[in-house]
Design a protein around this motif. Structure first.
Motif, short mmCIF file in Angstrom:
data_model
loop_
_atom_site.label_atom_id
_atom_site.label_comp_id
_atom_site.label_asym_id
_atom_site.label_seq_id
_atom_site.Cartn_x
_atom_site.Cartn_y
_atom_site.Cartn_z
N VAL A 49 0.84 -1.21 0.00
CA VAL A 49 0.00 0.00 0.00
C VAL A 49 0.87 1.26 0.00
CG1 VAL A 49 -0.34 0.41 2.48
CG2 VAL A 49 -2.18 0.90 0.89
N LEU A 50 2.08 1.14 0.49
CA LEU A 50 2.97 2.31 0.55
C LEU A 50 3.32 2.85 -0.84
CD1 LEU A 50 5.35 1.23 3.45
CD2 LEU A 50 3.45 2.88 3.53
N ALA A 51 3.36 1.99 -1.84
CA ALA A 51 3.64 2.47 -3.21
C ALA A 51 2.54 3.43 -3.66
CB ALA A 51 3.76 1.30 -4.18
N GLY A 52 1.31 3.07 -3.35
CA GLY A 52 0.20 3.96 -3.69
C GLY A 52 0.21 5.23 -2.86
N TRP A 53 0.49 5.10 -1.59
CA TRP A 53 0.46 6.25 -0.68
C TRP A 53 1.60 7.22 -0.92
CZ3 TRP A 53 -0.85 3.94 4.79
CH2 TRP A 53 -2.19 3.53 4.80
N LEU A 54 2.78 6.68 -1.21
CA LEU A 54 3.97 7.53 -1.28
C LEU A 54 4.41 7.89 -2.70
CD1 LEU A 54 6.05 5.81 1.54
CD2 LEU A 54 4.56 7.82 1.72
N GLY B 243 -2.05 13.85 -2.96
CA GLY B 243 -1.26 14.04 -1.74
C GLY B 243 -0.76 12.73 -1.17
N ILE B 244 0.13 12.83 -0.20
CA ILE B 244 0.66 11.63 0.46
C ILE B 244 -0.48 10.91 1.17
CG2 ILE B 244 2.17 10.79 2.30
CD1 ILE B 244 4.12 13.04 1.52
N ALA B 245 -0.61 9.62 0.90
CA ALA B 245 -1.65 8.78 1.50
C ALA B 245 -3.03 9.39 1.33
CB ALA B 245 -1.34 8.51 2.97
N ALA B 246 -3.28 9.96 0.16
CA ALA B 246 -4.58 10.53 -0.20
C ALA B 246 -5.00 11.66 0.74
CB ALA B 246 -5.66 9.45 -0.25
N SER B 247 -4.04 12.41 1.23
CA SER B 247 -4.32 13.48 2.19
C SER B 247 -5.20 14.58 1.61
CB SER B 247 -3.02 14.08 2.72
OG SER B 247 -2.26 14.65 1.66
N LYS B 248 -5.25 14.71 0.29
CA LYS B 248 -6.08 15.74 -0.35
C LYS B 248 -7.45 15.21 -0.77
CE LYS B 248 -2.15 18.36 -2.13
NZ LYS B 248 -1.49 18.86 -3.36
N ALA B 249 -7.72 13.95 -0.50
CA ALA B 249 -9.03 13.38 -0.83
C ALA B 249 -10.09 13.97 0.10
CB ALA B 249 -8.99 11.85 -0.69
N PRO B 250 -11.35 13.99 -0.34
CA PRO B 250 -12.40 14.54 0.53
C PRO B 250 -12.49 13.82 1.89
CG PRO B 250 -13.22 14.25 -1.70
CD PRO B 250 -11.85 13.65 -1.66
N ARG B 251 -12.27 12.52 1.90
CA ARG B 251 -12.29 11.74 3.15
C ARG B 251 -11.05 10.86 3.20
NH1 ARG B 251 -18.00 9.55 2.08
NH2 ARG B 251 -18.84 11.52 1.40
N PRO B 252 -9.90 11.44 3.52
CA PRO B 252 -8.64 10.68 3.44
C PRO B 252 -8.61 9.44 4.34
CG PRO B 252 -8.27 12.86 4.38
CD PRO B 252 -9.67 12.82 3.92
N MET B 253 -9.17 9.51 5.52
CA MET B 253 -9.14 8.34 6.41
C MET B 253 -9.96 7.19 5.84
SD MET B 253 -6.94 8.93 8.67
CE MET B 253 -7.19 7.55 9.76
N GLN B 254 -11.07 7.51 5.20
CA GLN B 254 -11.88 6.47 4.57
C GLN B 254 -11.12 5.83 3.41
OE1 GLN B 254 -15.26 7.51 2.00
NE2 GLN B 254 -16.50 6.13 3.25
N VAL B 255 -10.48 6.67 2.60
CA VAL B 255 -9.69 6.15 1.47
C VAL B 255 -8.57 5.25 1.99
CG1 VAL B 255 -8.15 6.80 -0.42
CG2 VAL B 255 -10.26 8.09 -0.05
#
Length: 162
Positions: free
Chosen positions: A109-114, A123-135
């Motif tokens: 999963v780190l390849a996708g996140w980083l 963003g890193i680990a989908a930090s710019k997604a509307p719901r990053p924790m859900q993603v």
């Protein structure tokens, strides 16, 4: 030859199970899933010298991007199968155990996140997604399923090849 056969079976098989799981997450649970067309757009822009985007969705669409995305998704899955075998060794390939495959699946999963998410504008680990924790939770579950599937396909490959 054994290494290539098992790595291919493990990687391609686990990627197939990953995709079935993602489909369940999207349709059955109504949660966000992977979009390999956008992933393909990202990969298709690379030969043109573009590796990073503010928003991959806003980047110009390119011919064949869906096919590129799915092809790269499976090639990366196969590469992960080969890497898992290389890391665990031939003895693991003949008598696979769950924990190395599950741990490796989670690490992927780190390849996708980083790499992927930041380069595609999320963003890193989908930090710019509307719901990053859900993603992140969905992606962790996807990669946990991938790890378990790697183990199951390794068992099948070991039974077929020895």
């Amino acid at each position: 030859m054994e290494f290539l056969f098992k790595g291919f079976v493990i990687g391609a098989g686990a990627t197939l199970i990953f995709d079935l799981w993602v489909r369940f997450v999207i349709v059955g649970l109504g949660l966000p899933g992977a979009n390999w067309t956008l992933g393909g757009r990202w990969f298709a822009h690379m030969p043109r010298g573009r590796f990073r985007h503010e928003s991959i969705a806003a980047a110009p669409s390119l011919p064949g991007e869906t096919a590129v995305g799915w092809t790269m998704h499976y090639l990366i899955g196969i590469a992960y199968g080969l890497i898992l075998l290389a890391l665990c060794g031939p003895d693991w390939g003949r008598a696979p155990t769950l924990w190395p495959a599950l741990a490796f699946g989670l690490v992927t999963v780190l390849a996708g996140w980083l790499i992927m998410a930041p380069c595609m504008g999320a963003g890193i680990a989908a930090s710019k997604a509307p719901r990053p924790m859900q993603v992140r939770a969905v992606q962790l579950s996807n990669h946990a399923v991938f790890g378990v599937a790697m183990w199951l396909w390794a068992l099948l490959a070991a039974a077929a090849w020895g």
